[in-house]
Design an enzyme around this catalytic site. Structure first.
Site, PDB file in Angstrom:
ATOM      1  N   ASP A  39     -13.636   2.032 -11.583  1.00 51.43           N
ATOM      2  CA  ASP A  39     -12.854   2.457 -11.056  1.00 51.43           C
ATOM      3  C   ASP A  39     -13.045   3.403 -10.014  1.00 51.43           C
ATOM      4  O   ASP A  39     -13.482   4.616 -10.393  1.00 51.43           O
ATOM      5  CB  ASP A  39     -12.260   2.763 -12.151  1.00 51.43           C
ATOM      6  CG  ASP A  39     -10.466   2.445 -11.835  1.00 51.43           C
ATOM      7  OD1 ASP A  39     -10.118   3.764 -11.228  1.00 51.43           O
ATOM      8  OD2 ASP A  39      -9.347   1.798 -12.560  1.00 51.43           O
ATOM      9  N   ALA A  61      -8.702  -0.822  -3.040  1.00 53.51           N
ATOM     10  CA  ALA A  61      -7.635  -0.153  -2.841  1.00 53.51           C
ATOM     11  C   ALA A  61      -6.443  -0.586  -3.678  1.00 53.51           C
ATOM     12  O   ALA A  61      -5.860  -2.393  -4.000  1.00 53.51           O
ATOM     13  CB  ALA A  61      -7.863  -0.479  -0.929  1.00 53.51           C
ATOM     14  N   GLN A  62      -5.131   0.150  -3.500  1.00 55.83           N
ATOM     15  CA  GLN A  62      -3.701  -0.330  -3.126  1.00 55.83           C
ATOM     16  C   GLN A  62      -3.672  -0.675  -2.145  1.00 55.83           C
ATOM     17  O   GLN A  62      -3.411  -0.146  -0.963  1.00 55.83           O
ATOM     18  CB  GLN A  62      -2.923   0.604  -4.330  1.00 55.83           C
ATOM     19  CG  GLN A  62      -2.086   0.454  -4.373  1.00 55.83           C
ATOM     20  CD  GLN A  62      -0.936  -0.210  -3.230  1.00 55.83           C
ATOM     21  OE1 GLN A  62      -1.399  -1.459  -3.599  1.00 55.83           O
ATOM     22  NE2 GLN A  62      -0.522   0.649  -2.412  1.00 55.83           N
ATOM     23  N   SER A  63      -3.519  -2.244  -1.932  1.00 54.29           N
ATOM     24  CA  SER A  63      -3.553  -2.682  -0.511  1.00 54.29           C
ATOM     25  C   SER A  63      -1.940  -3.282  -0.268  1.00 54.29           C
ATOM     26  O   SER A  63      -2.627  -3.791   0.869  1.00 54.29           O
ATOM     27  CB  SER A  63      -4.785  -3.615  -0.373  1.00 54.29           C
ATOM     28  OG  SER A  63      -4.426  -4.946  -0.761  1.00 54.29           O
ATOM     29  N   SER A 120      -8.211  -0.128   8.379  1.00 53.95           N
ATOM     30  CA  SER A 120      -6.668  -0.987   8.586  1.00 53.95           C
ATOM     31  C   SER A 120      -5.576  -0.404   9.894  1.00 53.95           C
ATOM     32  O   SER A 120      -6.122   0.063  10.215  1.00 53.95           O
ATOM     33  CB  SER A 120      -5.842  -1.103   7.473  1.00 53.95           C
ATOM     34  OG  SER A 120      -4.908  -0.852   7.603  1.00 53.95           O
ATOM     35  N   GLU A 148      -3.243  -0.674   9.933  1.00 49.67           N
ATOM     36  CA  GLU A 148      -1.732  -0.141   9.734  1.00 49.67           C
ATOM     37  C   GLU A 148      -1.802   1.450   9.801  1.00 49.67           C
ATOM     38  O   GLU A 148      -0.712   2.546  10.182  1.00 49.67           O
ATOM     39  CB  GLU A 148      -1.764   0.440   7.832  1.00 49.67           C
ATOM     40  CG  GLU A 148      -0.883  -0.811   7.652  1.00 49.67           C
ATOM     41  CD  GLU A 148       0.570  -1.268   7.784  1.00 49.67           C
ATOM     42  OE1 GLU A 148       1.411  -0.146   7.248  1.00 49.67           O
ATOM     43  OE2 GLU A 148       1.297  -2.074   8.366  1.00 49.67           O
ATOM     44  N   TYR A 195       0.985   4.361   2.617  1.00 49.21           N
ATOM     45  CA  TYR A 195      -0.622   3.009   2.125  1.00 49.21           C
ATOM     46  C   TYR A 195      -2.238   3.876   4.228  1.00 49.21           C
ATOM     47  O   TYR A 195      -2.766   4.090   3.919  1.00 49.21           O
ATOM     48  CB  TYR A 195      -0.011   1.900   2.823  1.00 49.21           C
ATOM     49  CG  TYR A 195      -1.329   0.979   2.446  1.00 49.21           C
ATOM     50  CD1 TYR A 195      -2.408   0.885   1.621  1.00 49.21           C
ATOM     51  CD2 TYR A 195      -1.605   1.007   3.629  1.00 49.21           C
ATOM     52  CE1 TYR A 195      -3.590  -0.008   2.343  1.00 49.21           C
ATOM     53  CE2 TYR A 195      -2.987  -0.622   4.724  1.00 49.21           C
ATOM     54  CZ  TYR A 195      -3.911  -0.888   3.871  1.00 49.21           C
ATOM     55  OH  TYR A 195      -5.088  -1.601   4.055  1.00 49.21           O
ATOM     56  N   ARG A 237      -4.570 -15.550   0.309  1.00 50.44           N
ATOM     57  CA  ARG A 237      -3.823 -14.445   0.314  1.00 50.44           C
ATOM     58  C   ARG A 237      -3.215 -14.076  -0.752  1.00 50.44           C
ATOM     59  O   ARG A 237      -2.025 -14.584  -1.290  1.00 50.44           O
ATOM     60  CB  ARG A 237      -3.326 -14.714   1.349  1.00 50.44           C
ATOM     61  CG  ARG A 237      -2.558 -13.237   2.009  1.00 50.44           C
ATOM     62  CD  ARG A 237      -2.958 -11.793   1.999  1.00 50.44           C
ATOM     63  NE  ARG A 237      -3.200 -10.899   3.155  1.00 50.44           N
ATOM     64  CZ  ARG A 237      -2.946 -10.126   3.381  1.00 50.44           C
ATOM     65  NH1 ARG A 237      -3.365  -9.019   2.171  1.00 50.44           N
ATOM     66  NH2 ARG A 237      -2.394  -9.071   4.586  1.00 50.44           N
TER      67      ARG A 237
END
Ligand code: NAP
Ligand code: G4F
Length: 322
Positions: free
Chosen positions: A56, A80-82, A123, A125, A147, A182
């Site tokens: 983890d 990741a928490q994506s 990313s 993002e 994020y 996805r």
């Protein structure tokens, strides 16, 4: 036989990357986090061919143990928490996993296996409120969500380990990539599953948020090849990976409903609930560095991607009905 460790192997990209590396003769080790129920849907078809180990990104010791035991030639950090909206509800958890988790993994590699090649899943993002159009490796970041902020941290810590310790640490700044695998909460899959449900009479409408947001969408199967190429170069580096095209969520709806001869305007309902506190309005990549240095180009077009996803969701639902 080279060995590769994939964190996030149960995710969309992890499953495609595992397939790609196995086809290239790698021994693949997939890190999964403990859960009371198995979450192997995307890797069921290959789970006997990869070594599954528990670890983890929250837990430094688990990462050190895994690197010590396997001394992988390559590590692909995809965990990741994506999901962007969750990052406002769980900003601390998102930072712990998506940001600090990367430092934990880099530290484990630095201490135990410093010659390992490392890939970080950065990313688009990070560009957020874009400072330049299109976005390249030189475009400044302006993240718009916890994020995005976490990904900026993880991007820079990857570069910092490369520069501080001469580690081979590369970062792929990937624009949105999608597939039939996805997660259902992301807008593309929500739309294609919604189309299939409406076509089969299982839903009457599809509730979405901001239809005007624009994204540079590609196929995940193409993008994992870029990850592998990055770790085969003489020197570690950072690359933007995208299609160089942008389309709105509205356009995605239009094309997806057209696959089943329906008009999206009759079914799509805009719902405030799905709007975000801060939006990323426009993403479009300049992937020329990846093309010139890696020889990478996407193969699947926007329309092919949308059709592939709608057809897959139609077939999934059809199988469930029968
Ligand atoms: P995804 O489907 O959400 O997969 C995320 C993976 O991370 C899952 O396997 C998940 O495990 C695992 N994970 C979550 N928390 C963890 C923890 N604490 N420790 C270990 N594993 C953990 O994401 P994806 O779309 O494949 O994306 C892969 C990576 O690329 C992510 O880092 C994402 O942020 C980044 N990225 C994605 C895109 C895109 O468009 N897809 C674009 C740019 C960057 P569970 O199955 O147990 O939840
Ligand atoms: O599909 P999305 O949730 O993806 P988003 O936020 O672009 O993030 C994805 O791509 C990033 C790369 O740029 C990754 F780093 C990240 O991990 C993830 O894979 O939303 C896309 C757009 C947004 O503008 C959102 O506001 O679709 C808009 N949207 C409109 N209605 C919706 C909805 N998004 C979702 N998830 N659900 C809706 O109902």
């Amino acid at each position: 036989m080279p060995t590769a460790l994939i964190t996030g192997v149960t995710g969309q990209d992890g499953s495609y990357l595992a397939e790609l590396l196995m086809s290239k003769g790698y021994e693949v080790i997939g890190m999964v986090r403990h859960s009371s129920t198995m979450n192997f849907e995307r890797i069921l078809h290959i789970q006997d061919q990869i070594e599954i180990i528990q670890g983890d990104l929250h837990d430094q010791g688990s990462l050190v143990n895994i690197i010590e035991e396997h001394h992988p030639d390559e590590v692909y950090n995809l965990a990741a928490q994506s999901f962007v909206p969750v990052s406002w509800n769980q900003p601390v958890l998102t930072g712990e996993v998506t940001a600090l988790g990367v430092t934990r993994l880099l530290e484990a590699i630095r201490l135990v296996s410093p010659k390992t090649h490392f890939y970080q899943a950065s990313s688009s993002e990070m560009f957020g409120k874009v400072q330049e159009v299109p976005q390249s490796e030189r475009t400044p970041f302006y993240p718009r969500s916890p994020y995005g902020v976490s990904k900026v941290y993880s991007h820079w810590i990857t570069i910092n380990y490369r520069e501080s310790y001469e580690m081979y640490a590369s970062s792929g700044i990937l624009f949105n990539h999608e597939s039939p695998r996805r997660g259902l909460e992301f807008v593309t899959r929500k739309i294609t599953q919604g189309v299939a449900r409406i076509k089969f009479g299982m839903s009457k409408e599809l509730r979405l948020g901001n239809l005007e947001a624009q994204r540079d969408w590609g196929f995940a199967g193409d993008y994992v090849e870029a990850m592998w190429l990055m770790l085969q170069q003489d020197r570690a580096n950072d690359y933007v990976i995208g299609s160089g095209e942008t389309h709105s969520v509205r356009e995605f709806c239009q094309v997806a409903f057209e696959v089943v001869d329906l008009d999206y305007k009759e079914y799509v309902v805009q719902d405030e609930k799905f709007y975000r506190p801060a939006e990323v309005d426009l993403l479009i990549s300049d992937p020329s560095k990846a093309k010139n240095e890696l020889g990478w180009e996407p193969k699947v077009s926007f329309k092919q991607l949308v059709s592939m996803m709608v057809e897959s969701d139609l077939s999934n639902l059809n199988n469930k009905k029968n």
